[in-house]
Design a protein around this motif. Structure first.
Motif, PDB file in Angstrom:
ATOM      1  N   LEU A 144      -0.851   4.274  -0.398  1.00 19.14           N
ATOM      2  CA  LEU A 144      -1.927   5.271  -0.418  1.00 19.14           C
ATOM      3  C   LEU A 144      -2.446   5.665   0.963  1.00 19.14           C
ATOM      4  CD1 LEU A 144      -3.971   3.675  -3.340  1.00 19.14           C
ATOM      5  CD2 LEU A 144      -2.377   5.597  -3.493  1.00 19.14           C
ATOM      6  N   ALA A 145      -2.553   4.732   1.889  1.00 13.22           N
ATOM      7  CA  ALA A 145      -3.281   4.992   3.138  1.00 13.22           C
ATOM      8  C   ALA A 145      -2.441   5.623   4.238  1.00 13.22           C
ATOM      9  CB  ALA A 145      -3.914   3.700   3.660  1.00 13.22           C
ATOM     10  N   THR A 171      -6.689  -1.747  -2.368  1.00 12.27           N
ATOM     11  CA  THR A 171      -7.104  -1.372  -3.721  1.00 12.27           C
ATOM     12  C   THR A 171      -7.893  -0.074  -3.635  1.00 12.27           C
ATOM     13  OG1 THR A 171      -9.144  -2.680  -3.568  1.00 12.27           O
ATOM     14  CG2 THR A 171      -7.202  -3.763  -4.498  1.00 12.27           C
ATOM     15  N   VAL A 172      -8.000   0.608  -4.772  1.00 11.80           N
ATOM     16  CA  VAL A 172      -8.706   1.887  -4.808  1.00 11.80           C
ATOM     17  C   VAL A 172      -9.756   1.852  -5.905  1.00 11.80           C
ATOM     18  CG1 VAL A 172      -6.896   2.893  -6.273  1.00 11.80           C
ATOM     19  CG2 VAL A 172      -8.450   4.393  -5.009  1.00 11.80           C
ATOM     20  N   ASP A 173     -10.979   2.245  -5.566  1.00 10.35           N
ATOM     21  CA  ASP A 173     -12.059   2.334  -6.542  1.00 10.35           C
ATOM     22  C   ASP A 173     -11.882   3.555  -7.439  1.00 10.35           C
ATOM     23  OD1 ASP A 173     -13.240   0.095  -5.492  1.00 10.35           O
ATOM     24  OD2 ASP A 173     -14.760   1.187  -4.331  1.00 10.35           O
ATOM     25  N   GLY A 189     -12.116   6.727  -5.643  1.00 10.97           N
ATOM     26  CA  GLY A 189     -11.095   7.006  -4.639  1.00 10.97           C
ATOM     27  C   GLY A 189     -11.249   6.280  -3.325  1.00 10.97           C
ATOM     28  N   LEU A 236     -10.778   3.466  -0.686  1.00  5.08           N
ATOM     29  CA  LEU A 236      -9.764   2.438  -0.478  1.00  5.08           C
ATOM     30  C   LEU A 236     -10.382   1.214   0.187  1.00  5.08           C
ATOM     31  CD1 LEU A 236      -6.796   4.613   0.868  1.00  5.08           C
ATOM     32  CD2 LEU A 236      -7.254   3.916  -1.489  1.00  5.08           C
ATOM     33  N   HIS A 237      -9.905   0.030  -0.215  1.00  2.00           N
ATOM     34  CA  HIS A 237     -10.382  -1.227   0.356  1.00  2.00           C
ATOM     35  C   HIS A 237      -9.182  -2.084   0.736  1.00  2.00           C
ATOM     36  CE1 HIS A 237     -14.533  -0.491  -0.989  1.00  2.00           C
ATOM     37  NE2 HIS A 237     -13.990  -0.038  -2.106  1.00  2.00           N
ATOM     38  N   ASP A 249       0.833  -1.202   0.000  1.00  4.95           N
ATOM     39  CA  ASP A 249       0.000   0.000   0.000  1.00  4.95           C
ATOM     40  C   ASP A 249       0.865   1.248   0.000  1.00  4.95           C
ATOM     41  OD1 ASP A 249      -1.943   1.993   0.527  1.00  4.95           O
ATOM     42  OD2 ASP A 249      -1.661   1.717   2.685  1.00  4.95           O
TER      43      ASP A 249
END
Length: 269
Positions: free
Chosen positions: A130-131, A184-186, A189, A191-192, A128
């Protein structure tokens, strides 16, 4: 009460405390540095879940991170040693390489367009950029305690401690990248979390400059489970060579090739 008084008596004086401390020599626990490291190894350590480590390593060093039991989360920050204003930039790492997901061949970039590390091996695929790190406020709200020395420490708190060992302050810390916990990102935007790859997954980072590595091993901020979970992480560093012309990673893409040229032009090699 007898056992308590005996323990207290064993360290009641400076001489007794010294004897007690020296008697611990040779004690081995599950999570600790291996001292001295094995021949040819710069550093070898198992970091407990909820722990941290920090290393100053030479360019070319290969750092292997192993998710020993399948529930580690290595939240990593990199600084150029001696030039701490040049540090990991997850946003540029994603943007320059046109890819939100770290994988074998991905570079960890600074905001100067230079390479800090190359991901040269990866059996996990669950990472990751992103988070960011978990925070004390968030962990306290979720688990009851997010302090560095509590039962559910936040990544930010642990990285602050690691940074302090190198004269760096909380203001110096960028967001980390996390290894072994997928996200993952939809399209909108959101996040999962996608969990871990399981026991034994590993990644190898090749340092492209002299670098200071800070690492917190603690639960990912998007872990959906109600309780705090994190298992030990193995860290091993060995000497090696930086990426150079002729290496498949040198010009794998135009963007990565330019990042290597930027790094080489600095004289870091």
């Amino acid at each position: 009460m007898t056992e308590i008084h005996d323990a207290e008596a064993g360290t009641a004086t400076a001489a007794a405390a010294r004897s007690h401390a020296r008697a611990q020599a040779g004690t081995v626990v599950d999570c600790m540095p291996q001292l001295p490291p094995p021949p040819g190894v710069l550093w070898s350590e198992t970091v407990v879940g909820g722990g941290y480590t920090h290393l100053a390593l030479p360019a070319g060093a290969h750092v292997t991170l192993t998710d020993r039991d399948g529930d580690a989360c290595a939240q990593v920050v990199l600084f150029v040693t001696g030039r701490p204003w040049e540090r990991l930039n997850p946003a540029d790492t994603v943007k320059v390489q046109w890819n939100a997901y770290l994988r074998e061949g991905s570079q960890l970039l600074s905001d100067q367009g230079r390479v800090l590390a190359t991901l040269v091996a990866d059996t996990s695929g669950r990472h990751d950029a992103l988070a960011g790190a978990s925070t004390r406020a968030r962990n306290s709200a979720r688990y009851g305690d997010g302090s560095a020395h509590g039962p559910s420490p936040a990544g930010r708190e642990l990285l602050v401690l690691a940074a302090a060992k190198h004269g760096l302050t909380p203001r110096d810390l960028p967001a980390p990248v996390s290894f072994f916990r997928g996200v993952t990102v939809d399209a909108d935007g959101v996040l999962h979390a996608t969990g871990s790859a399981g026991p034994g997954a590993r990644v190898v980072l090749r340092l492209e400059q002299d670098a200071t590595l800070l690492l917190a091993n603690t639960a990912h901020p998007l872990d959906p489970r109600p309780g705090w979970h994190c298992t030990p992480l193995q860290v091993t560093a060995v000497p090696g060579e930086v990426t150079g012309p002729g290496d498949p990673h040198w010009d794998a893409t135009p963007e990565r090739h330019r990042a290597h040229l930027n790094t080489a032009a600095l004289g870091a090699r």
